[in-house]
Design an enzyme around this catalytic site. Structure first.
Site, PDB file in Angstrom:
ATOM      1  N   GLU A  54     104.821 121.958  90.099  1.00  0.00           N
ATOM      2  CA  GLU A  54     105.147 121.311  88.666  1.00  0.00           C
ATOM      3  C   GLU A  54     103.913 120.546  88.174  1.00  0.00           C
ATOM      4  OE1 GLU A  54     108.120 118.357  88.800  1.00  0.00           O
ATOM      5  OE2 GLU A  54     107.674 117.896  86.563  1.00  0.00           O
TER       6      GLU A  54
ATOM      7  N   GLY B  26     116.556 118.649  87.368  1.00  0.00           N
ATOM      8  CA  GLY B  26     117.603 117.375  87.697  1.00  0.00           C
ATOM      9  C   GLY B  26     117.147 116.470  88.795  1.00  0.00           C
ATOM     10  N   TYR B  27     115.895 115.982  88.756  1.00  0.00           N
ATOM     11  CA  TYR B  27     115.209 115.032  89.718  1.00  0.00           C
ATOM     12  C   TYR B  27     115.692 113.753  89.280  1.00  0.00           C
ATOM     13  CZ  TYR B  27     112.416 118.381  92.480  1.00  0.00           C
ATOM     14  OH  TYR B  27     112.056 119.420  93.221  1.00  0.00           O
TER      15      TYR B  27
HETATM   16  C1  FAD Z   1     107.896 114.035  78.981  1.00  0.00           C
HETATM   17  C2  FAD Z   1     108.576 113.736  80.056  1.00  0.00           C
HETATM   18  C3  FAD Z   1     109.573 114.607  80.733  1.00  0.00           C
HETATM   19  C4  FAD Z   1     110.156 114.616  81.642  1.00  0.00           C
HETATM   20  N1  FAD Z   1     110.948 115.721  82.159  1.00  0.00           N
HETATM   21  C5  FAD Z   1     111.646 115.331  83.159  1.00  0.00           C
HETATM   22  C6  FAD Z   1     112.556 116.602  83.974  1.00  0.00           C
HETATM   23  O1  FAD Z   1     112.508 117.529  83.329  1.00  0.00           O
HETATM   24  N2  FAD Z   1     113.340 116.374  84.767  1.00  0.00           N
HETATM   25  C7  FAD Z   1     113.307 115.096  85.846  1.00  0.00           C
HETATM   26  O2  FAD Z   1     113.984 114.999  86.699  1.00  0.00           O
HETATM   27  N3  FAD Z   1     112.525 114.244  85.264  1.00  0.00           N
HETATM   28  C8  FAD Z   1     111.794 114.315  84.331  1.00  0.00           C
HETATM   29  N4  FAD Z   1     110.816 113.269  83.771  1.00  0.00           N
HETATM   30  C9  FAD Z   1     110.831 111.883  84.426  1.00  0.00           C
HETATM   31  C10 FAD Z   1     109.584 111.672  85.257  1.00  0.00           C
HETATM   32  O3  FAD Z   1     109.593 112.396  86.280  1.00  0.00           O
HETATM   33  C11 FAD Z   1     109.767 110.003  85.663  1.00  0.00           C
HETATM   34  O4  FAD Z   1     109.777 109.364  84.414  1.00  0.00           O
HETATM   35  C12 FAD Z   1     108.576 109.511  86.706  1.00  0.00           C
HETATM   36  O5  FAD Z   1     108.766 110.275  87.652  1.00  0.00           O
HETATM   37  C13 FAD Z   1     108.645 108.017  86.605  1.00  0.00           C
HETATM   38  O6  FAD Z   1     109.829 107.684  86.911  1.00  0.00           O
HETATM   39  P1  FAD Z   1     110.190 106.328  86.148  1.00  0.00           P
HETATM   40  O7  FAD Z   1     110.359 106.765  84.523  1.00  0.00           O
HETATM   41  O8  FAD Z   1     111.609 105.930  86.887  1.00  0.00           O
HETATM   42  O9  FAD Z   1     109.237 105.117  86.238  1.00  0.00           O
HETATM   43  P2  FAD Z   1     109.233 104.255  87.375  1.00  0.00           P
HETATM   44  O10 FAD Z   1     109.241 104.869  88.845  1.00  0.00           O
HETATM   45  O11 FAD Z   1     110.255 103.094  87.486  1.00  0.00           O
HETATM   46  O12 FAD Z   1     107.783 103.533  87.092  1.00  0.00           O
HETATM   47  C14 FAD Z   1     107.637 102.425  86.394  1.00  0.00           C
HETATM   48  C15 FAD Z   1     105.902 102.051  86.375  1.00  0.00           C
HETATM   49  O13 FAD Z   1     105.768 101.629  87.898  1.00  0.00           O
HETATM   50  C16 FAD Z   1     104.601 102.348  88.326  1.00  0.00           C
HETATM   51  N5  FAD Z   1     104.943 102.303  89.675  1.00  0.00           N
HETATM   52  C17 FAD Z   1     106.118 102.893  90.415  1.00  0.00           C
HETATM   53  N6  FAD Z   1     105.937 102.841  91.714  1.00  0.00           N
HETATM   54  C18 FAD Z   1     104.848 102.703  91.919  1.00  0.00           C
HETATM   55  C19 FAD Z   1     104.068 102.487  93.185  1.00  0.00           C
HETATM   56  N7  FAD Z   1     104.285 102.756  94.273  1.00  0.00           N
HETATM   57  N8  FAD Z   1     102.558 102.089  92.818  1.00  0.00           N
HETATM   58  C20 FAD Z   1     102.004 101.898  91.929  1.00  0.00           C
HETATM   59  N9  FAD Z   1     102.591 101.916  90.723  1.00  0.00           N
HETATM   60  C21 FAD Z   1     103.993 102.242  90.604  1.00  0.00           C
HETATM   61  C22 FAD Z   1     104.732 103.674  87.648  1.00  0.00           C
HETATM   62  O14 FAD Z   1     103.512 104.281  87.605  1.00  0.00           O
HETATM   63  C23 FAD Z   1     105.145 103.327  86.102  1.00  0.00           C
HETATM   64  O15 FAD Z   1     103.865 102.704  85.553  1.00  0.00           O
HETATM   65  C24 FAD Z   1     109.919 113.318  82.697  1.00  0.00           C
HETATM   66  C25 FAD Z   1     109.146 112.286  82.048  1.00  0.00           C
HETATM   67  C26 FAD Z   1     108.730 112.443  80.704  1.00  0.00           C
HETATM   68  C27 FAD Z   1     107.750 111.322  80.407  1.00  0.00           C
END
Ligand code: FAD
Length: 393
Positions: free
Chosen positions: A254, A132-133
């Site tokens: 991870e 749960g991150y």
């Molecule tokens: C298949 C899958 C499984 C997952 N499983 C888990 C899980 O079990 N538990 C959990 O907690 N999470 C999980 N996640 C979530 C995952 O960790 C997040 O989707 C990821 O960290 C990106 O966050 P966000 O989706 O909020 O995108 P955002 O952070 O909103 O990013 C949107 C876009 O902006 C870009 N961006 C953001 N910040 C920057 C920066 N500083 N510089 C350049 N570009 C940037 C990103 O690269 C991306 O293209 C999972 C995701 C997927 C796809």
């Protein structure tokens, strides 16, 4: 090294005697993977026999100490076991976020009692964990997370929402980042462990582009989390309000785990197998496949180099970011090439011949590889800042 050669011979013989033929076949479906947990069922007698043999030997977590359910293998022995398993194509006996993520964090930050309590359950596959991150407003900028735990003395009352929680609906417990001090951004998060059967915890599956629903929205409404599960067994890892350190440490593991997908099957073989005109593959595609194979081999060699550097204490802490970036981009490329090699048949979605569109669904699933565990853009930021020391990064 005569001892290591003896270990290799012994390991090879043990695998020969204990790994059933069925467990040496490539994983084809989700239920070919054994995840353990309260609701776990074995797909076959062979899967059960393989799991039980490994459990007895400590091979569900070979490098963990024996008192926590492992086999106590040193890095060189663990490498030999990996090589010997890979030689016969042996499947992992148990897959688990407990093994890949929570376990290493507990080994590093946990109390002795906490390690004994949780690590043994993980090694035995008794509890299936989820992570749960992420929250609807906090992904890459994870430290902005809002899920809040109100201190009530001997327990917290936790409220908030997590998202993209992989397998949350199938899991038993969650390791969860919870804000416990609203005034302190980095030193105001606690890394909590609680049962998903707790009153107020619920999940709602989210459908992926591939048609599968491997992850969920997770709702945490007034969930009561006790501060302790017994003498010396806190319900949090590390210290209260210092969960960000644990969270970052876990992310390194991870990312290493996710990067493993880069070292999958050789694409030339897959491409040839998928093409109905194997002998007549387009020369440009053939060249792309060969180039991919070279890059995949280089990635495998890089992984071995990193492991050797870890062994001698010379690994750069940002290396998992590099491996994660290369491994996931490679896996996406692998599946693009498989689709290109397969032609229009590969795009098929429903037929028995394609086992319900396995190739196209797997290909679509890979689109998430460069997002999960931290996006490629974020990995590149870390690499430029911490490894390349680029100006302005
Ligand atoms: C298949 C899958 C499984 C997952 N499983 C888990 C899980 O079990 N538990 C959990 O907690 N999470 C999980 N996640 C979530 C995952 O960790 C997040 O989707 C990821 O960290 C990106 O966050 P966000 O989706 O909020 O995108 P955002 O952070 O909103 O990013 C949107 C876009 O902006 C870009 N961006 C953001 N910040 C920057 C920066 N500083 N510089 C350049 N570009 C940037 C990103 O690269 C991306 O293209 C999972 C995701 C997927 C796809």
């Amino acid at each position: 090294m005569p001892d290591l050669e003896a270990f290799r011979t012994e390991t090879r013989a043990w695998l020969e005697a204990n790994c059933p033929d069925e467990m040496r076949q490539p994983v084809r479906d989700e239920d070919d993977v054994y995840w353990g947990g309260r609701r776990a069922e074995f797909k076959s007698d062979a899967q059960k026999a393989w799991f039980e043999a490994c459990l007895e030997k400590g091979y569900t977590v070979p490098a963990w100490p024996k008192e926590y359910g492992g086999a106590g293998l040193n890095p060189a022995e663990a490498k030999i076991l990996r090589q010997e398993m890979s030689r016969i194509g042996a499947r992992p006996p148990l897959s688990s976020f407990g093994i890949w993520m929570l376990g290493p964090a507990l080994l590093h930050f946990g109390t002795d009692e906490q390690k004994e309590y949780f690590l043994n359950q993980i090694a035995r596959g008794e509890i299936r964990w989820c992570q749960g991150y992420s929250e609807p407003g906090s992904g890459s900028d994870l430290v902005s997370l809002q899920t809040y735990g109100e201190d009530k003395g001997d327990h917290w009352v936790v409220n908030g929402q997590k998202i993209w929680t992989s397998y949350a609906d199938k899991c038993d417990w969650i390791f969860c980042l919870v804000r416990t001090d609203k005034e302190n951004k980095y030193q105001g998060i606690t890394f909590m462990l609680f049962d998903m059967a707790s009153e107020g915890a619920s999940t709602k599956p989210i459908k992926l582009i591939s048609g599968a629903s491997p992850f969920c929205e997770t709702f945490i409404d007034n969930v009561k989390v006790p501060k302790s599960y017994g003498e010396g067994i806190p319900a949090y890892v590390g210290e209260i309000n210092r969960g960000w350190d644990v969270a970052k440490y876990l992310l390194g593991h991870e990312r290493e785990m996710i990067s493993g997908m880069g070292g999958g099957e050789r694409t030339a073989a897959i491409g040839a197998a998928m093409s109905r005109r194997a002998g007549e593959l387009d020369p440009v595609l053939r060249a792309d496949l060969a180039m991919f194979d070279v890059d995949a081999l280089a990635f495998t060699a890089l992984g071995e180099k990193f492991l050797d550097e870890i062994k001698v204490g010379k690994a750069h802490p940002a290396q998992p970011n590099m491996m994660k970036y290369v491994g996931t981009e490679l896996n996406k490329r692998r599946h693009e090439l498989m689709m290109a090699a397969g032609g229009s048949t590969a795009l098929e979605w429903d037929s028995e011949e394609t086992r319900g569109g396995k190739h196209s669904r797997d290909w679509l699933r890979t689109k998430g590889n460069s997002i999960e565990g931290g996006t490629s853009e974020v990995m590149l930021n870390v690499i430029s800042k911490r490894i390349l020391d680029l100006p302005g990064a």
